[in-house]
Design an enzyme around this catalytic site. Structure first.
Site, short mmCIF file in Angstrom:
data_model
loop_
_atom_site.label_atom_id
_atom_site.label_comp_id
_atom_site.label_asym_id
_atom_site.label_seq_id
_atom_site.Cartn_x
_atom_site.Cartn_y
_atom_site.Cartn_z
N TYR A 189 0.82 -1.21 0.00
CA TYR A 189 0.00 0.00 0.00
C TYR A 189 0.86 1.27 0.00
CZ TYR A 189 -4.62 -2.08 0.99
OH TYR A 189 -5.81 -2.76 0.93
N LYS A 194 3.68 -15.32 1.57
CA LYS A 194 3.86 -15.99 0.29
C LYS A 194 5.36 -16.23 0.11
CE LYS A 194 2.20 -17.58 -3.64
NZ LYS A 194 1.30 -18.75 -3.75
N ASP A 200 -2.46 -18.23 -0.21
CA ASP A 200 -3.46 -18.90 -1.05
C ASP A 200 -4.11 -20.05 -0.30
OD1 ASP A 200 -0.96 -20.14 -1.14
OD2 ASP A 200 -1.09 -20.70 -3.25
N ASP A 209 -6.08 -7.35 4.20
CA ASP A 209 -7.24 -6.70 3.59
C ASP A 209 -8.16 -7.76 2.99
OD1 ASP A 209 -8.82 -4.53 2.55
OD2 ASP A 209 -7.92 -4.93 0.60
N ASP A 243 -11.83 -9.57 4.82
CA ASP A 243 -13.15 -9.57 4.16
C ASP A 243 -13.69 -11.00 4.07
OD1 ASP A 243 -13.15 -6.81 3.70
OD2 ASP A 243 -13.88 -7.04 1.64
C1 IPM Z 1 -10.20 -1.60 4.43
C2 IPM Z 1 -10.51 -0.95 3.09
C3 IPM Z 1 -9.37 0.03 2.79
C4 IPM Z 1 -8.10 -0.79 2.67
C5 IPM Z 1 -9.60 0.88 1.54
C6 IPM Z 1 -10.91 1.64 1.59
C7 IPM Z 1 -8.45 1.84 1.32
O1 IPM Z 1 -10.68 -1.91 2.12
O2 IPM Z 1 -10.09 -0.88 5.43
O3 IPM Z 1 -10.09 -2.82 4.46
O4 IPM Z 1 -7.83 -1.36 1.61
O5 IPM Z 1 -7.36 -0.85 3.65
MG MG Z 2 -10.71 -3.90 2.85
#
Ligand code: IPM
Ligand code: MG
Length: 355
Positions: A142, A188, A220, A244, A248
């Protein structure tokens, strides 16, 4: 009476609605537990760009650094998607994390028994899941240099220094000590040099935590194992982009992304926010699920302010609301007794606390 200074960053989309409910609940718990909050609002994201031309005004950074904790809603929306990258809401968020030095992002994924049917996975796979993703937040791909873009080429760099890996590893091991004492470090290392360093350094740091069991897993495989057998995980330690993605994925074990809180902590100030986004498609309709934000307020009490009893009160009230069948629309089809608005859910939780 103790007074805590909280910076509220409501942001865009459903941000203002869900923060308002968290404030309602915080005020309820404050009056029960004999402390007081003073709130100061600060702008960030699309709204900040519209008002000031900058998605992260300097004032927001200084206000945040001068408070006891930051409670954050959500940012972003389609109307800001075509701005140049540095003006976009997401760039404001990344700069904010960096300026505040919040290098550790804690994302719990806990399956509520009451919502066991809300997940797309079978109940026997997810019952009892309790994972903490510890994601490095201000390094990795990032932020790595060089990065750039021409007409025909785009590039980013995944880079970690020993120091960055050491500090996030300590966080993960210390958190594991208070949980089931297992850390699975995700990398990885079969392909990336940066991951080989990651693995070596995490292993070195683990020597200081003989009571914690460390394992390593390729990212993975981890993505697969999370849906195959999520209960094998306690703490998952990850770099920025892997965390990230995996956080999710882990959130969906729990049914709704509208339930999960997060904390971003470092040397200075902590930022507490739901893991979901600004959901512009449902903004302003009073149907968003405020529980993730209310649970983030609970994490704020627990981690930033040390008000454990107050945090427990909120967590218990959330469970009670779910077990009694009050649901926002996102969870309406899962054993709902009554479908409620955003502010009704906030009020019911606040009432439980006051009683
Ligand atoms: C998160 C989001 C952020 C990230 C984005 C909105 C920049 O997806 O907080 O997980 O990728 O960190
Ligand atoms: Mg995110």
């Amino acid at each position: 009476m103790k007074n805590y200074k909280i910076t509220l960053i409501k942001g865009d989309g459903i941000g203002p609605e869900i923060i308002d409910e968290a404030v309602k609940v915080l005020d309820a718990v404050a009056s029960c537990c004999n402390f007081h909050f003073s709130y100061d609002e600060a702008l960030m994201g699309g709204i900040a760009y519209d008002v000031t031309g900058d998605p992260l005004p300097q004032e927001t950074i200084s206000k945040s650094l001068n408070s006891d904790a930051v409670l954050f809603g959500a940012i972003g929306g389609p109307q800001w998607d075509d701005l140049p990258r540095e003006k976009r809401p997401e760039s404001g968020l990344l700069r904010f994390r960096k300026e505040l030095g919040v290098y550790a992002n804690l994302r719990p994924a806990v399956v509520y028994d009451e919502l066991i049917n809300a997940s797309s996975l079978k109940p026997e796979i997810i019952k009892g899941v309790d994972i903490m993703v510890v994601r490095e937040l201000i390094g990795g791909i990032y932020f790595g240099e060089p990065k750039g873009r021409t007409e025909d080429k785009g590039w980013n760099t995944m880079v970690y220094t020993r120091e960055e890996i050491v500090r996030i590893s300590h966080q993960a091991f210390r958190i594991a000590q208070k949980r089931d004492k297992r850390v699975c470090s995700i990398d990885k290392a079969n392909v990336l040099d940066v991951s080989q360093l990651w693995r070596d350094v995490v292993t070195e740091v683990s020597a200081e935590y003989p009571d914690v069991v460390l394992t390593h897993m390729y990212v993975d495989n981890a993505a697969m194992q999370l849906v195959l057998n999520p209960k094998q995980f306690d703490v998952m330690l990850t770099g920025n982009i892997f965390g990230d993605i995996l956080s999710d994925e882990a959130s969906m074990l729990c049914g709704s992304i509208g339930l999960l809180p997060s904390a971003s902590v470092g040397e200075k100030i902590g930022v507490y926010e739901p893991i979901h986004g600004s959901a512009p498609d449902i903004a302003g309709q009073g149907i968003a699920n405020p529980i993730a934000t209310i649970a983030s307020a609970s994490m704020m009490l627990r981690y930033a302010l040390g008000e454990i009893e107050a945090a427990d009160k909120i967590d218990n009230a959330i469970k009670k609301v779910l077990s009694e069948g009050y649901r926002t629309g996102d969870l309406a089809q899962f054993d709902a007794k009554e479908v409620c608005s955003t502010s009704e859910i906030g009020s019911i939780i606040a009432n439980y606390i006051e009683r």
